[in-house]
Design a protein around this motif. Sequence first.
Motif, mmCIF file in Angstrom:
data_model
loop_
_atom_site.group_PDB
_atom_site.id
_atom_site.type_symbol
_atom_site.label_atom_id
_atom_site.label_comp_id
_atom_site.label_asym_id
_atom_site.label_seq_id
_atom_site.Cartn_x
_atom_site.Cartn_y
_atom_site.Cartn_z
ATOM 1 N N ALA A 90 0.828 -1.207 0.000
ATOM 2 C CA ALA A 90 0.000 0.000 0.000
ATOM 3 C C ALA A 90 0.864 1.259 0.000
ATOM 4 O O ALA A 90 0.585 2.220 -0.736
ATOM 5 N N VAL A 91 1.917 1.266 0.803
ATOM 6 C CA VAL A 91 2.817 2.428 0.845
ATOM 7 C C VAL A 91 3.491 2.613 -0.505
ATOM 8 O O VAL A 91 3.629 3.740 -1.007
ATOM 9 N N ASP A 92 3.889 1.512 -1.126
ATOM 10 C CA ASP A 92 4.532 1.585 -2.437
ATOM 11 C C ASP A 92 3.578 2.154 -3.489
ATOM 12 O O ASP A 92 3.964 2.984 -4.300
ATOM 13 N N VAL A 93 2.334 1.725 -3.461
ATOM 14 C CA VAL A 93 1.350 2.214 -4.428
ATOM 15 C C VAL A 93 1.071 3.698 -4.212
ATOM 16 O O VAL A 93 0.989 4.468 -5.174
ATOM 17 N N VAL A 94 0.936 4.121 -2.981
ATOM 18 C CA VAL A 94 0.690 5.543 -2.698
ATOM 19 C C VAL A 94 1.882 6.387 -3.135
ATOM 20 O O VAL A 94 1.717 7.458 -3.732
ATOM 21 N N THR A 95 3.088 5.899 -2.884
ATOM 22 C CA THR A 95 4.290 6.639 -3.286
ATOM 23 C C THR A 95 4.363 6.764 -4.801
ATOM 24 O O THR A 95 4.644 7.846 -5.325
ATOM 25 N N ARG A 96 4.111 5.670 -5.497
ATOM 26 C CA ARG A 96 4.135 5.719 -6.965
ATOM 27 C C ARG A 96 3.024 6.618 -7.506
ATOM 28 O O ARG A 96 3.221 7.330 -8.482
ATOM 29 N N GLY A 97 1.870 6.590 -6.880
ATOM 30 C CA GLY A 97 0.772 7.451 -7.305
ATOM 31 C C GLY A 97 1.081 8.917 -7.118
ATOM 32 O O GLY A 97 0.678 9.760 -7.918
ATOM 33 N N MET A 98 1.806 9.230 -6.053
ATOM 34 C CA MET A 98 2.179 10.618 -5.807
ATOM 35 C C MET A 98 3.117 11.126 -6.903
ATOM 36 O O MET A 98 3.045 12.284 -7.302
ATOM 37 N N PHE A 99 3.953 10.249 -7.414
ATOM 38 C CA PHE A 99 4.903 10.662 -8.441
ATOM 39 C C PHE A 99 4.319 10.645 -9.846
ATOM 40 O O PHE A 99 4.943 11.171 -10.767
ATOM 41 N N ASP A 100 3.139 10.072 -10.042
ATOM 42 C CA ASP A 100 2.542 10.020 -11.375
ATOM 43 C C ASP A 100 2.270 11.410 -11.944
ATOM 44 O O ASP A 100 2.551 11.678 -13.105
ATOM 45 N N LEU A 101 1.681 12.276 -11.156
ATOM 46 C CA LEU A 101 1.327 13.615 -11.649
ATOM 47 C C LEU A 101 2.241 14.708 -11.101
ATOM 48 O O LEU A 101 1.907 15.888 -11.163
ATOM 49 N N THR A 102 3.396 14.322 -10.575
ATOM 50 C CA THR A 102 4.356 15.314 -10.098
ATOM 51 C C THR A 102 4.833 16.240 -11.215
ATOM 52 O O THR A 102 4.968 17.446 -10.984
ATOM 53 N N PRO A 103 5.100 15.744 -12.443
ATOM 54 C CA PRO A 103 5.496 16.690 -13.496
ATOM 55 C C PRO A 103 4.455 17.784 -13.752
ATOM 56 O O PRO A 103 4.817 18.947 -13.950
ATOM 57 N N ALA A 104 3.180 17.442 -13.718
ATOM 58 C CA ALA A 104 2.143 18.465 -13.901
ATOM 59 C C ALA A 104 2.163 19.460 -12.747
ATOM 60 O O ALA A 104 1.984 20.664 -12.938
ATOM 61 N N GLY A 105 2.405 18.965 -11.523
ATOM 62 C CA GLY A 105 2.524 19.864 -10.376
ATOM 63 C C GLY A 105 3.718 20.791 -10.493
ATOM 64 O O GLY A 105 3.654 21.964 -10.126
ATOM 65 N N LEU A 106 4.809 20.285 -11.032
ATOM 66 C CA LEU A 106 5.993 21.123 -11.213
ATOM 67 C C LEU A 106 5.764 22.206 -12.268
ATOM 68 O O LEU A 106 6.269 23.319 -12.135
ATOM 69 N N VAL A 107 4.991 21.883 -13.284
ATOM 70 C CA VAL A 107 4.641 22.903 -14.277
ATOM 71 C C VAL A 107 3.812 24.000 -13.622
ATOM 72 O O VAL A 107 4.031 25.193 -13.854
ATOM 73 N N LEU A 108 2.878 23.616 -12.753
ATOM 74 C CA LEU A 108 2.090 24.623 -12.033
ATOM 75 C C LEU A 108 2.967 25.473 -11.130
ATOM 76 O O LEU A 108 2.786 26.689 -11.055
ATOM 77 N N VAL A 109 3.915 24.850 -10.446
ATOM 78 C CA VAL A 109 4.830 25.613 -9.591
ATOM 79 C C VAL A 109 5.602 26.607 -10.428
ATOM 80 O O VAL A 109 5.759 27.766 -10.061
ATOM 81 N N PHE A 110 6.080 26.156 -11.580
ATOM 82 C CA PHE A 110 6.848 27.034 -12.447
ATOM 83 C C PHE A 110 6.002 28.203 -12.942
ATOM 84 O O PHE A 110 6.482 29.320 -13.073
ATOM 85 N N CYS A 111 4.731 27.956 -13.221
ATOM 86 C CA CYS A 111 3.870 29.032 -13.741
ATOM 87 C C CYS A 111 3.418 29.999 -12.647
ATOM 88 O O CYS A 111 3.294 31.196 -12.895
#
Length: 126
Positions: free
Chosen positions: A100-121
Motif C-alpha cells: 500500500a505504501v509503495d502504491v501511494v508513493t508511486r501514485g504521488m509521483f505520477d502527476l508530479t510533473p504536472a505539479g511542477l509545471v504549475l509551480v513554475f507558472c
Amino acid sequence: MTAKVKILLGFYQICTVLSSTYSARLPDVLARRVGINEALAFDAWCEAFLRPQCFSYSTRLLVFAFTPIALIASFLLVGIGVRVRRWLVATASRPTCAEAVDVVTRGMFDLTPAGLVLVFCFVPSI
C-alpha cells in the motif's frame, strides 16, 4: 527545449510588469501581444468570483495565495487515487502495508510533473 520555454516565460513575466515596476514602455507591437495578460490575470478572475463588496481583503488574499497550493495538492491526490484504484482492481489477495505504501508513493509521483509545471507558472522567477 525546457530552457527556452523558461526564458520565454521569464521574458513574458518581465514584460507584463515593465510599465508598473520600471516605469518603462514597451513598443506598441509588443504591448498589444502582452495585453492578453489582463484577460488571463489570476487576480482579475479572483475579483470576478470573490467580489470586493462581499469578501474582505484578507479572505481574498488567502484564496489568492493558497489556490496554487490547492491545485498542486489536488494533482497529487488525483495521482494517488488513480494508482490506488488500479491497484485495488488488479489485486485479488489481501494487500500488505508495504504494498500500500509503495502504491501511494508511486501514485504521488505520477502527476508530479504536472505539479511542477504549475509551480513554475505560479511562482515568480527570481
